[in-house]
Design an enzyme around this catalytic site. Structure first.
Site, PDB file in Angstrom:
ATOM      1  N   ASP A  60       8.464   5.253   8.434  1.00  0.00           N
ATOM      2  CA  ASP A  60       7.997   6.533   8.975  1.00  0.00           C
ATOM      3  C   ASP A  60       7.130   7.374   8.044  1.00  0.00           C
ATOM      4  O   ASP A  60       6.664   8.450   8.426  1.00  0.00           O
ATOM      5  CB  ASP A  60       9.215   7.369   9.416  1.00  0.00           C
ATOM      6  CG  ASP A  60      10.170   7.654   8.263  1.00  0.00           C
ATOM      7  OD1 ASP A  60       9.839   7.262   7.115  1.00  0.00           O
ATOM      8  OD2 ASP A  60      11.229   8.241   8.496  1.00  0.00           O
ATOM      9  N   GLY A  61       6.941   6.919   6.813  1.00  0.00           N
ATOM     10  CA  GLY A  61       6.103   7.678   5.890  1.00  0.00           C
ATOM     11  C   GLY A  61       6.748   8.939   5.344  1.00  0.00           C
ATOM     12  O   GLY A  61       6.103   9.731   4.655  1.00  0.00           O
TER      13      GLY A  61
ATOM     14  N   ASP B 261       4.257  -4.082  -7.529  1.00  0.00           N
ATOM     15  CA  ASP B 261       3.617  -2.878  -6.980  1.00  0.00           C
ATOM     16  C   ASP B 261       4.202  -1.618  -7.599  1.00  0.00           C
ATOM     17  O   ASP B 261       3.720  -0.518  -7.343  1.00  0.00           O
ATOM     18  CB  ASP B 261       3.754  -2.833  -5.455  1.00  0.00           C
ATOM     19  CG  ASP B 261       5.192  -3.038  -5.001  1.00  0.00           C
ATOM     20  OD1 ASP B 261       5.741  -4.111  -5.283  1.00  0.00           O
ATOM     21  OD2 ASP B 261       5.760  -2.127  -4.381  1.00  0.00           O
ATOM     22  N   ASN B 262       5.239  -1.760  -8.405  1.00  0.00           N
ATOM     23  CA  ASN B 262       5.847  -0.594  -9.053  1.00  0.00           C
ATOM     24  C   ASN B 262       5.586  -0.589 -10.550  1.00  0.00           C
ATOM     25  O   ASN B 262       6.286   0.075 -11.303  1.00  0.00           O
ATOM     26  CB  ASN B 262       7.350  -0.547  -8.774  1.00  0.00           C
ATOM     27  CG  ASN B 262       7.652  -0.177  -7.325  1.00  0.00           C
ATOM     28  OD1 ASN B 262       6.822   0.443  -6.664  1.00  0.00           O
ATOM     29  ND2 ASN B 262       8.802  -0.557  -6.837  1.00  0.00           N
TER      30      ASN B 262
ATOM     31  N   ASP C 284       7.247   5.373  -9.543  1.00  0.00           N
ATOM     32  CA  ASP C 284       8.071   5.090  -8.358  1.00  0.00           C
ATOM     33  C   ASP C 284       9.571   5.104  -8.654  1.00  0.00           C
ATOM     34  O   ASP C 284      10.215   4.059  -8.764  1.00  0.00           O
ATOM     35  CB  ASP C 284       7.693   3.756  -7.710  1.00  0.00           C
ATOM     36  CG  ASP C 284       6.509   3.918  -6.776  1.00  0.00           C
ATOM     37  OD1 ASP C 284       5.852   4.986  -6.828  1.00  0.00           O
ATOM     38  OD2 ASP C 284       6.229   3.007  -6.001  1.00  0.00           O
TER      39      ASP C 284
ATOM     40  N   GLY D  38       0.812  -1.233   0.000  1.00  0.00           N
ATOM     41  CA  GLY D  38       0.000   0.000   0.000  1.00  0.00           C
ATOM     42  C   GLY D  38       0.829   1.259   0.000  1.00  0.00           C
ATOM     43  O   GLY D  38       2.059   1.230   0.078  1.00  0.00           O
TER      44      GLY D  38
ATOM     45  N   ARG E  65       3.813   5.945   2.092  1.00  0.00           N
ATOM     46  CA  ARG E  65       4.166   7.356   2.315  1.00  0.00           C
ATOM     47  C   ARG E  65       3.668   8.227   1.169  1.00  0.00           C
ATOM     48  O   ARG E  65       4.158   9.330   0.966  1.00  0.00           O
ATOM     49  CB  ARG E  65       5.657   7.507   2.484  1.00  0.00           C
ATOM     50  CG  ARG E  65       6.412   6.879   1.340  1.00  0.00           C
ATOM     51  CD  ARG E  65       7.836   7.174   1.469  1.00  0.00           C
ATOM     52  NE  ARG E  65       8.563   6.440   0.463  1.00  0.00           N
ATOM     53  CZ  ARG E  65       9.769   6.738   0.108  1.00  0.00           C
ATOM     54  NH1 ARG E  65      10.365   7.748   0.668  1.00  0.00           N
ATOM     55  NH2 ARG E  65      10.385   6.036  -0.799  1.00  0.00           N
TER      56      ARG E  65
HETATM   57  P1  AMP Z   1       9.217   0.986  -2.900  1.00  0.00           P
HETATM   58  O1  AMP Z   1      10.276  -0.042  -2.897  1.00  0.00           O
HETATM   59  O2  AMP Z   1       9.736   2.393  -2.678  1.00  0.00           O
HETATM   60  O3  AMP Z   1       8.319   0.921  -4.070  1.00  0.00           O
HETATM   61  O4  AMP Z   1       8.334   0.730  -1.605  1.00  0.00           O
HETATM   62  C1  AMP Z   1       7.752  -0.498  -1.288  1.00  0.00           C
HETATM   63  C2  AMP Z   1       6.756  -0.301  -0.198  1.00  0.00           C
HETATM   64  O5  AMP Z   1       7.377   0.288   0.953  1.00  0.00           O
HETATM   65  C3  AMP Z   1       5.591   0.617  -0.544  1.00  0.00           C
HETATM   66  O6  AMP Z   1       4.451   0.106   0.059  1.00  0.00           O
HETATM   67  C4  AMP Z   1       6.010   1.929   0.052  1.00  0.00           C
HETATM   68  O7  AMP Z   1       4.915   2.765   0.327  1.00  0.00           O
HETATM   69  C5  AMP Z   1       6.707   1.486   1.321  1.00  0.00           C
HETATM   70  N1  AMP Z   1       7.679   2.480   1.811  1.00  0.00           N
HETATM   71  C6  AMP Z   1       8.879   2.793   1.273  1.00  0.00           C
HETATM   72  N2  AMP Z   1       9.493   3.742   1.994  1.00  0.00           N
HETATM   73  C7  AMP Z   1       8.663   4.059   3.021  1.00  0.00           C
HETATM   74  C8  AMP Z   1       8.713   4.970   4.128  1.00  0.00           C
HETATM   75  N3  AMP Z   1       9.745   5.775   4.318  1.00  0.00           N
HETATM   76  N4  AMP Z   1       7.656   4.999   4.957  1.00  0.00           N
HETATM   77  C9  AMP Z   1       6.593   4.198   4.771  1.00  0.00           C
HETATM   78  N5  AMP Z   1       6.489   3.321   3.776  1.00  0.00           N
HETATM   79  C10 AMP Z   1       7.501   3.244   2.912  1.00  0.00           C
HETATM   80 MG    MG Z   2       6.757   1.546  -4.806  1.00  0.00          MG
END
Ligand code: AMP
Ligand code: MG
Length: 495
Positions: A126-127, A255-256, A265, A96, A99
Site C-alpha cells: 500500500d505504500g 537493495d538495502n 532502511d 524499487g 513507499r
Molecule cells: P524492505 O524489506 O523494507 O527493504 O522492502 C523491500 C521492498 O518492499 C522495497 O522495494 C520496498 O519499497 C517495498 N515495500 C516494503 N513495504 C512496503 C509498503 N508498505 N508498500 C509498498 N512497498 C513496500
Molecule cells: Mg529496503
C-alpha cells in the site's frame, strides 16, 4: 516558499502516469504524487538536522506541511526510483521505492518521504508506513548519527491521522495501526540494487548513465574501479562500526546496501544486549539466520560481489582484485576499533578472539561490559555481575579477572597513557544505545497518549557517549521480560 531542486537530473524517467504498480523497463525513476495526510500531527522534529540544513525555526511549519504530503504548494519534483535486489540470497527482480518518494534536493541533500502512498514500485503493498516502524526508523537514524556511525538521517516524523492495516507477524491477525510518514535525508539513497536491475535486464546504456551520474555527483574524478574500491572500503568500515556498537540490521538484502556506505532502511533491526553473535531480531530470518550479527561482514562481502557483477558489465578492467581487498579492509578497521574500545594502541587477532569467547560464553552485555572496563581504569570497585547476564560462578569471575589482568598488562606493555586511553575508550564505547525494549516502552507510552518517555529518549540519543540524567537510567542490563516480548527481541518485515 520552499524550493527543492529536482533529483536524478539527466537520468531516465518512466513516462507512464497511471501511477499503478508496474515494471518500468529502461527507466531510472518515475514521477509520483505523495498523498496528503488527512490529519497530520508532528511527533518528532530533528532540530539538529534542521539547523545543519539551514532550516529556520520560522520555516518549520511550512516544512511540516510539505513533509505531510502538501507538496503541490511548494516547488518539488517527487520521484520514486527503480532498483532490484537479492533478497535473502535470491534475485528478486524489480523492487524499487515502494513507499519512498524523493521530493527533491535541498542543500545538496535528498529529501525523501517514507510512507506517503503508492508508487509504480509498490507491487502488492500500500505504500504506507505504520507509526511503530516509522518511529523506530526516526530514532535509530538519529541515534546512529550521534553515535558516529555512517547513516541516512531523519528530519521529522508525522502521524498521518490515517489507519493502516498490518499483519504484524504474518499469522492472519491483521489489525489497524496508526499511519505515519518519516522524512529521511541523505546525500543519496542509491543502493547496490539500483545498478543490479540494469545489468540483470541488459540495459547497459542505462547502467552506464547511472554509473556516470553516481561518479559525477558522489565520487568525482574517479574511474568505475576507483569508485568500486571506495564503496568496498566504506562498506567494510560500516560493518566494523556496526560491530563496535552491537547493531544488527536485520535485512541486508542488496537493495538495502547504500552506495555511499551509509546505514539505510531501518526495518526489523536490533541492538545486542547480551552478546550473542548468532542473534537476529528478524522473525522472517529465524530459520536460516542469514543476517545474524556475526554474519553481517560476510554478507556485506557477498553483496559487494553482486554489485561487482553488475558494474563489471560496463567496466573493462577486472574488479576482482578490488573486491578481494574487502577482508583486509574490514580486519584493519575492526582491529583498530577493538583496540580503541579497549584503550590499546593495537590489538592482535588472538586477543580479540579470546575476548569474543569470554563475552559470548559468559553472556556479557555488549555496552555495559566496556563501560565497566572503563570504571576499572578509573580504579573503581566494579561488580561484573552487573555487566553479564549469566549468573557468574567463582570460576567465571576468576576467568574475567584473569582476562582483565592480561588486558592491563597489555596496556602497560604498549605504554598507553591512562588519561589518553580513557578518552579514546570514551569515544568508542557508548553509554547509551537505543535498546529494542526502550523504544518498545516509548511506543507503549505513546499508545496511552504519553509522550514523556519519547522526549527523554530524544535527549538520550542526542549525547550517547555522555553520562547524564537521560542516559544514566538506561545504563543497566535489559530486563528479563524484554527477551521474549515481540517488538523487543522479535520483529518482522511487516511495516
Ligand atoms: P524492505 O524489506 O523494507 O527493504 O522492502 C523491500 C521492498 O518492499 C522495497 O522495494 C520496498 O519499497 C517495498 N515495500 C516494503 N513495504 C512496503 C509498503 N508498505 N508498500 C509498498 N512497498 C513496500
Ligand atoms: Mg529496503
Amino acid at each position: 516558499m520552499i524550493k527543492l531542486e529536482a533529483a536524478y537530473k539527466g537520468l531516465r524517467e518512466y513516462k507512464d502516469l497511471t501511477g499503478r504498480p508496474q515494471q518500468t523497463p529502461g527507466a531510472h525513476f518515475s514521477r509520483v504524487t505523495p498523498e496528503k495526510s488527512p490529519a497530520p500531527k508532528e511527533l518528532c522534529w530533528s532540530n539538529d538536522l534542521a539547523k545543519a540544513m539551514g532550516i529556520n525555526e520560522t520555516d518549520k511549519q511550512s516544512w511540516l506541511r510539505l513533509l505531510s504530503g502538501n507538496q503541490e504548494e511548494y516547488h518539488t519534483t517527487p520521484v520514486a526510483t527503480r532498483y532490484g535486489g537479492h533478497q535473502f540470497g535470491h534475485w528478486a527482480g524489480q523492487l524499487g521505492d515502494g513507499r519512498a518518494m524523493t521530493l527533491g534536493l535541498y542543500e545538496g541533500l535528498e529529501i525523501q518521504l517514507k510512507g506517503a502512498g503508492l508508487t509504480p514500485y509498490s507491487r502488492g503493498a500500500d505504500g504506507k508506513a505504520v507509526l511503530r516502524s516509522s518511529l523506530r526508523e526516526y530514532i535509530c537514524s538519529e541515534a546512529m548519527f550521534n553515535l558516529g556511525v555512517p547513516t541516512t538521517r531523519a528530519l521529522c516524523l508525522v502521524e498521518t491521522g490515517e489507519q493502516v492495516l498490518r499483519d504484524m507477524f504474518y499469522d492472519g491477525n491483521a489489525a489497524y495501526e496508526k499511519g505515519a510518514i518519516c522524512t529521511r535525508v541523505a546525500p543519496s539513497f542509491l543502493r547496490f540494487g539500483h545498478y543490479q536491475i540494469h545489468a540483470a535486464n541488459h540495459e547497459l546504456e542505462e547502467l552506464t548513465e547511472l554509473v556516470n551520474f553516481t561518479i559525477d555527483n558522489y565520487f568525482p574524478g574517479m574511474s568505475i574501479e576507483e569508485m568500486f574500491k571506495e564503496v568496498t572500503r566504506r562498506t567494510a568500515f560500516l560493518m566494523s562500526e556496526w560491530m563496535r556498537v552491537g547493531f544488527v540490521h536485520g535485512v541486508m538484502n542488496t537493495d538495502n546496501l547504500s552506495m555511499l556506505g551509509l546505514t539505510i532502511d531501518y526495518g526489523p533491526y536490533g541492538w545486542l544486549d547480551r552478546f550473542d553473535p548468532n542473534w537476529t531480531p528478524n522473525t522472517t530470518d529465524f530459520r536460516e539466520r542469514r543476517y545474524r550479527f556475526i554474519n553481517q561482514v560476510s554478507i556485506a562481502y557477498w553483496n559487494l560481489a553482486q554489485l561487482k557483477e553488475a558494474l563489471q558489465t560496463v567496466c573493462l578492467e577486472s574488479l576482482d582484485e578490488v573486491l578481494d581487498q574487502f577482508p583486509e579492509y574490514f580486519h584493519s578497521f575492526y582491529q583498530e576499533s577493538v583496540a580503541k574500545k579497549l584503550g590499546l594502541k593495537t590489538c592482535t587477532r588472538e586477543f580479540i578472539d579470546e575476548l569474543f569467547d569470554l563475552k559470548y560464553e559468559l553472556q556479557a552485555d555488549m555496552t555495559l561490559f566496556y563501560r565497566t572496563l572503563m570504571s576499572v581504569m578509573e580504579g573503581k570497585e566494579v561488580s561484573w555481575q552487573d555487566a553479564f547476564y549469566k549468573d557468574l560462578s567463582d570460576v567465571d569471575n576468576a576467568r574475567i579477572n584473569t582476562w582483565v589482568t592480561k588486558w592491563q598488562r597489555e596496556q602497560k606493555l604498549q605504554r598507553v597513557d591512562p588519561m589518553i586511553a580513557f578518552g579514546v575508550m570514551n569515544e568508542a564505547n557508548p553509554v547509551f544505545i537505543p535498546r529494542n525494549y526502550i523504544v518498545q516502552m516509548v511506543l507503549d507510552d505513546l499508545e496511552k497518549g504519553d509522550e514523556t518517555s519519547l522526549r527523554n529518549l530524544e535527549k538520550a540519543i542526542a549525547n550517547p557517549y555522555e553520562l547524564n540524567e537521560f542516559t544514566r537510567p538506561f545504563l543497566v542490563k535489559a530486563p528479563d521480560w524484554s527477551t521474549s516480548r515481540p517488538g523487543c527481541s522479535t520483529l518482522s518485515c511487516s511495516s
